[in-house]
Design a protein around this motif. Structure first.
Motif, mmCIF file in Angstrom:
data_model
loop_
_atom_site.group_PDB
_atom_site.id
_atom_site.type_symbol
_atom_site.label_atom_id
_atom_site.label_comp_id
_atom_site.label_asym_id
_atom_site.label_seq_id
_atom_site.Cartn_x
_atom_site.Cartn_y
_atom_site.Cartn_z
ATOM 1 N N MET A 240 0.860 -1.182 0.000
ATOM 2 C CA MET A 240 0.000 0.000 0.000
ATOM 3 C C MET A 240 0.897 1.233 0.000
ATOM 4 O O MET A 240 1.713 1.414 0.880
ATOM 5 C CB MET A 240 -0.895 -0.038 1.246
ATOM 6 N N ASP B 254 -2.715 5.506 -1.619
ATOM 7 C CA ASP B 254 -3.795 4.650 -1.107
ATOM 8 C C ASP B 254 -4.093 4.962 0.346
ATOM 9 O O ASP B 254 -5.261 4.979 0.770
ATOM 10 C CB ASP B 254 -3.428 3.178 -1.261
ATOM 11 N N GLN B 255 -3.076 5.189 1.158
ATOM 12 C CA GLN B 255 -3.274 5.532 2.569
ATOM 13 C C GLN B 255 -4.035 6.845 2.705
ATOM 14 O O GLN B 255 -4.925 6.969 3.538
ATOM 15 C CB GLN B 255 -1.930 5.619 3.282
ATOM 16 N N ASN C 9 -7.676 6.316 1.954
ATOM 17 C CA ASN C 9 -8.385 5.695 3.083
ATOM 18 C C ASN C 9 -8.689 6.710 4.172
ATOM 19 O O ASN C 9 -9.755 6.666 4.797
ATOM 20 C CB ASN C 9 -7.560 4.542 3.663
#
Length: 109
Positions: A1, A5-6, A9
């Motif tokens: 990841m 992507d983090q 989220n």
């Protein structure tokens, strides 16, 4: 990841802005038709790259010298219508000058 992507989220509603990197702009340095000579020498046992043959103003030549030195992260000087860069950086310098629009000629080796 990965980081993107983090971040998605953590902030699902946020839409990232598209970044446009500025293109390398034409500097105010005078471009000449004759090629700049790029050669390699050893002085006092140390390798140096020498640029000569620029027919513009001294201020433009000094600006070019400073830009080359800061981009390469090396020392150098401007003396007697020549830019002297510490180390053998002929290929990198020639690529940089060609991107700026100069014609460059490699002399020796």
């Amino acid at each position: 990841m990965d980081l993107q992507d983090q971040l998605k989220n953590l902030f699902p509603d946020h839409e990232p802005e598209e970044r446009h990197e500025p293109e390398e702009t034409q500097s105010d340095i005078w471009l000449q038709d004759d090629p700049i000579l790029c050669k390699f020498e050893k002085r006092k046992g140390k390798p140096v790259t020498i640029l000569e043959g620029y027919t513009g103003a001294d201020d433009d030549f000094k600006k070019l010298a400073k830009e080359l030195k800061t981009t390469l992260g090396v020392g150098g000087s401007f003396k007697k219508e020549m830019i002297i860069i510490q180390g053998d950086y002929r290929d990198k310098i020639m690529d940089m000058l060609k991107k700026k629009g100069f014609s460059v000629k490699r002399v020796g080796g």
